[in-house]
Design an enzyme around this catalytic site. Structure first.
Site, short mmCIF file in Angstrom:
data_model
loop_
_atom_site.label_atom_id
_atom_site.label_comp_id
_atom_site.label_asym_id
_atom_site.label_seq_id
_atom_site.Cartn_x
_atom_site.Cartn_y
_atom_site.Cartn_z
N GLY A 1 0.83 -1.20 0.00
CA GLY A 1 0.00 0.00 0.00
C GLY A 1 0.86 1.24 0.00
O GLY A 1 2.05 1.18 0.32
N CYS B 1 5.27 -6.05 1.65
CA CYS B 1 5.66 -4.64 1.56
C CYS B 1 5.03 -3.81 2.69
O CYS B 1 5.39 -3.99 3.84
CB CYS B 1 5.31 -4.12 0.16
SG CYS B 1 6.16 -2.61 -0.23
N TYR B 2 4.05 -2.95 2.39
CA TYR B 2 3.39 -2.22 3.48
C TYR B 2 2.85 -3.23 4.50
O TYR B 2 2.88 -2.98 5.72
CB TYR B 2 2.25 -1.36 2.92
CG TYR B 2 1.50 -0.59 3.99
CD1 TYR B 2 1.99 0.62 4.47
CD2 TYR B 2 0.31 -1.09 4.53
CE1 TYR B 2 1.31 1.32 5.47
CE2 TYR B 2 -0.37 -0.40 5.53
CZ TYR B 2 0.13 0.81 5.99
OH TYR B 2 -0.54 1.49 6.97
N HIS C 1 7.54 -7.70 -3.66
CA HIS C 1 6.21 -8.12 -4.13
C HIS C 1 6.32 -9.48 -4.83
O HIS C 1 6.71 -9.54 -6.00
CB HIS C 1 5.66 -7.08 -5.11
CG HIS C 1 5.19 -5.84 -4.44
ND1 HIS C 1 3.92 -5.67 -3.97
CD2 HIS C 1 5.86 -4.70 -4.11
CE1 HIS C 1 3.79 -4.49 -3.39
NE2 HIS C 1 4.96 -3.88 -3.48
N GLU D 1 3.93 -11.18 -5.94
CA GLU D 1 2.80 -11.37 -6.86
C GLU D 1 3.07 -10.85 -8.27
O GLU D 1 2.30 -11.12 -9.18
CB GLU D 1 1.53 -10.72 -6.28
CG GLU D 1 1.53 -9.19 -6.21
CD GLU D 1 2.20 -8.61 -4.95
OE1 GLU D 1 3.14 -9.25 -4.44
OE2 GLU D 1 1.81 -7.51 -4.52
N SER E 1 -22.98 -7.55 -25.18
CA SER E 1 -22.20 -6.51 -25.84
C SER E 1 -21.46 -7.09 -27.03
O SER E 1 -20.88 -6.37 -27.83
CB SER E 1 -21.17 -5.96 -24.85
OG SER E 1 -20.20 -6.96 -24.59
N GLY E 2 -21.47 -8.42 -27.15
CA GLY E 2 -20.66 -9.04 -28.19
C GLY E 2 -19.33 -9.49 -27.63
O GLY E 2 -18.59 -10.23 -28.26
N GLY E 3 -19.01 -9.04 -26.43
CA GLY E 3 -17.75 -9.44 -25.82
C GLY E 3 -17.88 -10.79 -25.12
O GLY E 3 -18.98 -11.33 -24.97
N ASP F 1 -17.32 -11.55 -21.96
CA ASP F 1 -17.90 -11.56 -20.61
C ASP F 1 -19.43 -11.66 -20.63
O ASP F 1 -20.01 -12.50 -19.94
CB ASP F 1 -17.52 -10.28 -19.84
CG ASP F 1 -16.03 -10.05 -19.84
OD1 ASP F 1 -15.30 -11.02 -20.12
OD2 ASP F 1 -15.60 -8.91 -19.60
N SER G 1 -21.26 -12.62 -23.08
CA SER G 1 -21.68 -13.85 -23.76
C SER G 1 -21.63 -15.03 -22.81
O SER G 1 -22.55 -15.84 -22.75
CB SER G 1 -20.78 -14.13 -24.96
OG SER G 1 -20.79 -13.03 -25.82
N LYS H 1 -10.40 -12.41 -16.14
CA LYS H 1 -10.66 -12.63 -17.56
C LYS H 1 -10.28 -14.05 -18.03
O LYS H 1 -11.04 -14.70 -18.74
CB LYS H 1 -9.85 -11.60 -18.36
CG LYS H 1 -10.24 -11.52 -19.81
CD LYS H 1 -11.40 -10.60 -19.94
CE LYS H 1 -11.95 -10.57 -21.34
NZ LYS H 1 -13.08 -9.65 -21.40
#
Ligand code: XMP
Length: 525
Positions: free
Chosen positions: A59, A86-87, A182, A184, A235-237, A239, A241, A381
């Site tokens: 952070g 980290c933080y 980090h 990640e 939307s055609g995308g 997600d 769909s 995604k």
């Protein structure tokens, strides 16, 4: 908090730009986890969440500042392994009786450190670092101002770097671990191994799979919706769909899809979507063609945020009118993903604050008096793609590059006109065709053309032209949050440029955008 039967890990978010990556990595390791901003994580929350392990994220704040973010005190009392990053490391040391000092990157005397660093082991090995140091040292990514200057009681040092004498510290008895770097991010190449060791220490079953997710999601949708009707905006995308097909599998024709064509779609997109949903999946679909309405509303607008707002508002109006005509609808389905959920919660007003308004999230259900169904809310995604495959959606469709809700509007800086959109659509189609012909489509996260708001002089044959310039964009990315330019060969670029100029009337200059994200964004708005 989500109702799940999986063992879960809690990530307490202190506002790092890369907190989401922690969740991604853990999901890759088949561990279910949720990120919650520190303000929401009270002792009561913790008790209800019942995590099997906790991670404190990085952070931007300093633990030395009075009032800076803290985890709830019970984190240290509930007997589960904790990893501070980290933080998160500094918080843990500070809370448990160690000391943190301010770094000063300016004068060179402090221990502030940004970028790659090399970590060396201390004498005693530790389970958290199993598989590390096979070449003597490990590359890690540091990004911190303050640093730990004295360990909390019962802690030891297990890894150091030139600038960080306390790079890895732990109290292995209590299973408290804290790292200054980090793990990640990709720049810590063996970071995933560290996280894997951590979840091994916490003894997770690692039962989070997409097949299990699908079964549970279908059950949850049925339970939530009962016999009521659901509307889903397509939307055609990928997600929306995947959302629609998943819901259709759960409740069949209680679902009606609405596809608003705002005139900002790519070439043939509307026909493709309509034929796939109506003909292939047999899902009831209302196709609303309103491009004129949107283009009229966008006339003369140059400011990117105003464009987004205009499209968003109109989209809601049109959608609402269409949905009102569907009798007895009680639910609205949205393809909201996990990054949308987190990005939309700008909880500190600090660097993680929302950078631009997101077209697809928020507003709609309240206005329409509908309840939300968001079955992908917990997914990233790549998990949505895996779910799509699980649902039998063709690979060619699943593999499609992401396409933003506001469509070509955010690839057309300056005023949006039908003329420019039509030029853009043609150029984009040629570019994507080139990429497919060269077998590069699947190596690229997103590729598109942006039409620039400048005309320049060119020569074609014996004539002088005065046409638009365009920019080709192609990036690789894991999640759209950071991105690198795709390294096309010069041959590819010049062949594509020649094709676009020859095949698309209205463009006489082609450029390739070589800006990474950050500092650029992926889209051009
Ligand atoms: P930027 O341009 O912010 O884009 O680097 C990151 C990713 O987000 C997509 N994007 C959107 N997607 N609605 C969407 O559905 C939006 O309003 C929106 N804005 C950006 C963009 O295409 C890229 O994948």
């Amino acid at each position: 908090m989500t109702d799940t039967s999986h063992e879960r890990l809690l990530v307490i978010d202190f506002g790092s730009q890369v907190t989401q990556l922690i969740a991604r990595r853990l999901r890759e390791l088949n561990v279910y986890c949720e990120i919650h901003p520190y303000q929401n994580v009270t002792n009561a929350f913790l008790a209800e969440f019942n995590p099997k392990a906790i991670i404190f994220s990085g952070g931007p704040d300093s633990v030395l500042r009075p009032g800076s973010p803290r985890p709830p005190a019970d984190s240290y009392e509930c007997g589960v392994p904790i990893l501070g990053i980290c933080y998160g490391q500094q918080v843990m040391m500070h809370d448990l009786g160690g000391m943190v000092e301010a770094g000063d990157s300016q004068n060179g005397f402090g221990n502030a450190e940004y970028g790659r660093s090399h970590l060396f082991p201390s004498a005693r090995p530790i389970q958290l670092l199993n598989g590390w140091f096979s070449d003597g040292s490990e590359q890690v990514w540091m990004s911190h101002g303050d640093h730990v200057s004295r360990l909390a009681p019962d802690f030891d040092v297990f890894g150091t770097s030139a600038n960080a004498p306390f790079a890895v510290v732990a109290d292995p008895k209590r299973h408290f671990y804290a790292v200054q770097f980090h793990p990640e991010v990709n720049h810590t190449p063996n970071g995933i191994r560290l996280l894997k060791n951590f979840i091994g220490i916490a003894e997770f079953d690692r039962d989070w799979t997409i097949g299990a997710f699908r079964e549970e999601a279908i059950e949850k949708i049925r339970e939530k919706v009962g016999g009521k009707k659901v509307i889903c905006g397509l939307s055609g995308g990928v997600d929306s769909s995947v959302t629609a097909i998943l819901i259709h599998q759960a409740i069949g024709d209680q679902l009606t899809c609405v596809f608003v064509d705002h005139g900002l779609l790519r070439m043939n997109e509307a026909t493709d979507v309509v034929s796939m949903f109506r003909n292939h999946y047999n899902i009831p679909l209302l196709h609303v063609e309103e491009s004129e309405l949107f283009l009229n509303a966008l006339e003369g607008i140059q400011d990117p945020e105003r464009k987004r707002k205009t499209i968003g508002k109109l989209f809601i109006d049109v959608f609402q009118k269409t949905a009102d005509a569907i009798p007895d609808a009680e639910f609205l389905a949205q393809g909201t993903l996990y990054p949308d959920v987190i990005e939309s919660v700008s909880f500190t007003g600090s660097p993680t604050a929302t950078i631009k308004s997101h077209h697809n999230v928020g507003g709609l259900p309240e206005k329409m008096g509908l309840k939300l169904v968001e079955p992908l809310r917990e997914l990233f995604k790549d998990e949505v793609r895996a779910l799509g495959r699980e649902l039998g959606i063709p690979d060619r469709f699943i593999g499609r590059h992401p396409f933003p809700g506001p469509g070509l509007a955010i690839r057309c800086p300056g005023e949006i006109t039908l003329e420019k959109l039509n030029i853009l659509r043609k150029a984009d189609a040629v570019y994507i065709d080139q990429i497919r012909r060269h077998g590069l489509y699947d190596e690229i996260w997103q590729a598109f053309v942006a039409i620039l708001p400048v005309r320049t002089v060119g020569v074609m044959g014996d004539g002088r032209t005065y046409d638009y310039a365009c920019a080709l964009r192609a990036v690789t990315s894991a999640d759209g949050m950071t991105a690198d330019t795709y390294p096309f060969s010069h041959e590819f670029l010049s062949e594509t440029s020649t094709r676009i100029i020859n095949e698309v009337n209205g463009i006489n200059r082609v450029t390739y955008d070589i800006t990474s994200k950050p500092p650029g964004t992926i889209e051009w708005e």
